[in-house]
Design an enzyme around this catalytic site. Structure first.
Site, short mmCIF file in Angstrom:
data_model
loop_
_atom_site.label_atom_id
_atom_site.label_comp_id
_atom_site.label_asym_id
_atom_site.label_seq_id
_atom_site.Cartn_x
_atom_site.Cartn_y
_atom_site.Cartn_z
N LYS A 113 0.86 -1.19 0.00
CA LYS A 113 0.00 0.00 0.00
C LYS A 113 0.89 1.24 0.00
O LYS A 113 1.67 1.44 0.93
CB LYS A 113 -0.90 0.00 1.24
N ASP A 125 -1.73 10.36 -5.85
CA ASP A 125 -0.32 10.13 -6.23
C ASP A 125 0.12 8.69 -6.05
O ASP A 125 1.27 8.35 -6.31
CB ASP A 125 0.60 11.08 -5.43
N ARG A 176 0.60 -5.13 3.36
CA ARG A 176 -0.60 -5.71 3.97
C ARG A 176 -0.71 -7.17 3.55
O ARG A 176 -0.32 -7.55 2.44
CB ARG A 176 -1.86 -4.98 3.46
N ASP A 252 -16.70 0.07 -0.26
CA ASP A 252 -15.42 -0.38 -0.81
C ASP A 252 -14.41 -0.67 0.31
O ASP A 252 -13.30 -1.11 0.04
CB ASP A 252 -14.84 0.65 -1.80
P1 AMP Z 1 -9.71 5.08 1.10
O1 AMP Z 1 -10.49 6.24 1.60
O2 AMP Z 1 -8.27 5.06 1.58
O3 AMP Z 1 -10.38 3.78 1.35
O4 AMP Z 1 -9.58 5.28 -0.47
C1 AMP Z 1 -10.66 5.45 -1.35
C2 AMP Z 1 -10.18 5.34 -2.78
O5 AMP Z 1 -9.20 6.35 -3.06
C3 AMP Z 1 -9.51 4.02 -3.11
O6 AMP Z 1 -9.82 3.71 -4.44
C4 AMP Z 1 -8.05 4.33 -2.95
O7 AMP Z 1 -7.23 3.48 -3.69
C5 AMP Z 1 -7.98 5.77 -3.47
N1 AMP Z 1 -6.86 6.53 -2.91
C6 AMP Z 1 -6.75 7.04 -1.65
N2 AMP Z 1 -5.59 7.71 -1.52
C7 AMP Z 1 -4.94 7.63 -2.70
C8 AMP Z 1 -3.70 8.12 -3.19
N3 AMP Z 1 -2.87 8.85 -2.44
N4 AMP Z 1 -3.38 7.84 -4.47
C9 AMP Z 1 -4.20 7.14 -5.25
N5 AMP Z 1 -5.38 6.65 -4.86
C10 AMP Z 1 -5.76 6.88 -3.59
MG MG Z 2 -10.51 2.06 0.82
#
Ligand code: AMP
Ligand code: MG
Length: 498
Positions: A113, A125, A176, A252
């Site tokens: 991750k 990013d 992970r 998700d």
């Molecule tokens: P999360 O809130 O961390 O569960 O992320 C929600 C979505 O945003 C998922 O599809 C993640 O892969 C994407 N995401 C979160 N942070 C980033 C990041 N820095 N770069 C690319 N995708 C991100």
């Molecule tokens: Mg997520």
């Protein structure tokens, strides 16, 4: 003990699903990487040398610098509902699955991750920061220590590479580990696109690998859903019993295996507040502590909706209606399953040995109310409650209450109920210690470990990891981690930024 390079030979089973399910890609190497922390327990579960930190090849693999040629890394596509709204396609925007390690009784996927952009990164990013990586690493291992199903974390690596969040922070990668990272959102993705063949392929894959007992049933998809619902109800009951708030319960972030997944702005409650909101960004409190069971139900409703085409005999209206009728009672069963799980867990916490008679439940309910009204430290209260069994007059808990009359009334009925249940003191105290942790990942502990780690000293991360692996044991060397939070911890806020 084999090295990581020797163990990580297989690409993931997930790849057998085909190109509609993922994008093959290589991680973007993390420049000038170094180790932050390793979970020796998980390393040993995976059959790896627990001294992973001396293995330079492992550092290169876990930072995407070197990918063994037998592996085919990928990012998976999924969709989901975020904060109750359909968000469309999401996917692994910064997580890249490297491959899997097969142990005697389990196959484990290894996912990096923060390993760089993927086709699903949208505006992101593809990176993760040291701060959030430490939080995910520590909490994954802490939850496992508590006996709560979760994805695991093998290691954190970091780099001087800087990334921009609210401020500039160092990039890091968490490795992970889980049998599978498949989410409710994977099913919603194919259902919403009308890709029923892929939906079926995915569901068959999950059933075959993780719910094989469903194959024995004449309605395997319905049975599968029922099993997911049961695991989910049990998971959220466990969260509620330890005072854990996830913070971003989007579909998700819901594991199809009933694991705690995607650690973001989570928190273990210090002062108990039933309506506690741990995610600073969640202004409406959709994902408040109190709402978590209800949100699980809502998310299961989304999953049920996605699985309906598989449950219906054909795509006629009548067949769909019949499938809805069949799934309804399963959905309805959620509340009872959850409540029963929760009540039994709470009963054990109080030393009632699983008794859920009307009187025991009344005492549990009254306790929740007075803990809430008096803002009592949740972990501290339960850990020390057993001390009152032999000495009900002890003031160590009473001193924390504003409403001491309510406390006295409660403690009298509590001690009385223990007598009615013929609870043998020594045994009861022993059992209560097995279910009421002394150590949880309090926000201030995580924050102290982060601050020190950002300054280059990773000792506290490793010490916390070690301590939280055995949360029910007295560990005199870690006594300070069981202390009540300092004043400054009251003002800590965590947001989605990671
Ligand atoms: P999360 O809130 O961390 O569960 O992320 C929600 C979505 O945003 C998922 O599809 C993640 O892969 C994407 N995401 C979160 N942070 C980033 C990041 N820095 N770069 C690319 N995708 C991100
Ligand atoms: Mg997520």
């Amino acid at each position: 003990m084999p090295s990581l390079l020797e163990s990580l030979l297989d690409h993931s089973y997930f790849l057998s699903l085909g190109k509609d399910f993922y994008s093959s890609l290589q991680p973007t190497p993390l420049p000038q990487p170094s180790w932050v922390a390793v979970s020796p327990e998980l390393a040993s579960t995976l059959g790896l040398n627990s001294h992973l930190k001396t293995d330079d090849a492992a550092l290169n693999i876990l930072t995407g610098i070197e990918v063994p040629s037998s592996l085919a890394p990928f990012a998976a596509v999924y969709s989901g509902h975020q904060f109750g709204v359909w968000a469309g396609q999401l996917g692994d925007g910064r997580a890249i699955t490297l491959g899997q390690i097969n142990t005697q009784d389990q196959s484990w996927e290894l996912q990096l991750k923060g390993a760089g952009p993927t086709p699903y990164s949208r505006m992101g990013d593809g990176r993760a920061v040291l701060r959030s990586s430490i939080r995910e690493f520590l909490c994954s291992e802490a939850m496992h220590g508590l006996g709560i199903p979760t994805t695991r974390a093998l290691a954190i690596t970091q780099s001087p590479k800087q990334v921009i969040r609210e401020s500039i922070e160092n990039a890091a990668v968490v490795t992970r580990v889980a049998p599978s990272f498949i989410r409710f959102g994977h099913f919603e993705h194919f259902a919403s696109n009308g890709q029923h063949a892929q939906l079926q392929e995915l569901t068959d894959f999950v059933i075959t690998n993780f719910y094989p007992e469903s194959l024995q049933h004449d309605k395997p998809y319905l049975h599968f859903f029922e099993m997911v619902l049961k695991r989910s109800a049990k998971l959220v009951a466990q969260w509620q019993s330890v005072g854990f708030c996830h913070g971003v319960l989007n579909t998700d972030n819901m594991s199809i295996l009933g694991l705690t997944l995607d650690y973001g702005p989570f928190g273990f409650m210090d002062k108990f507040a039933f309506n506690h909101i741990c995610n600073h960004t969640d202004s409406q409190g959709r994902y408040s502590f109190a709402n978590q069971p209800q949100v699980f139900y809502w998310n299961l409703l989304c999953l049920a909706q996605a699985l309906l085409p598989l449950m219906a005999r054909d795509d006629s209206d009548e067949a769909m209606e019949q499938a809805v009728e069949e799934i309804k009672p399963v959905l309805t069963s959620f509340t009872n399953i959850y409540l029963q799980e929760y009540q039994v867990l709470m009963s054990y916490k109080l030393g009632f040995d699983g008794d859920t008679s009307e009187q025991s439940l009344k005492i549990i309910q009254e306790l929740i109310q007075i803990l809430d009204k008096n803002s009592i430290d949740y972990t501290y209260f339960f850990r020390n409650l057993s001390r009152l069994i032999k000495e009900p007059q002890l003031s160590l808990l009473k001193d924390h209450f504003i409403d001491t009359v309510a406390y006295d009334t409660w403690i009298t009925s509590y001690i009385n109920q223990l007598q009615i249940l013929k609870a043998e003191p020594e045994l009861t105290i022993y059992k209560m210690h097995q279910v009421n942790p002394k150590y949880v990942l309090r926000q201030h502990l995580a924050q102290m470990a982060i601050t020190q780690s950002q300054a280059g000293d990773h000792t506290m991360v490793e010490k916390l990891q070690q301590c939280l692996t055995h949360p029910f044991d007295e560990q005199p060397e870690f006594e300070e981690y069981a202390a009540l939070p300092p004043e400054w911890a009251n003002h800590l806020e965590v947001s989605c930024s990671s």
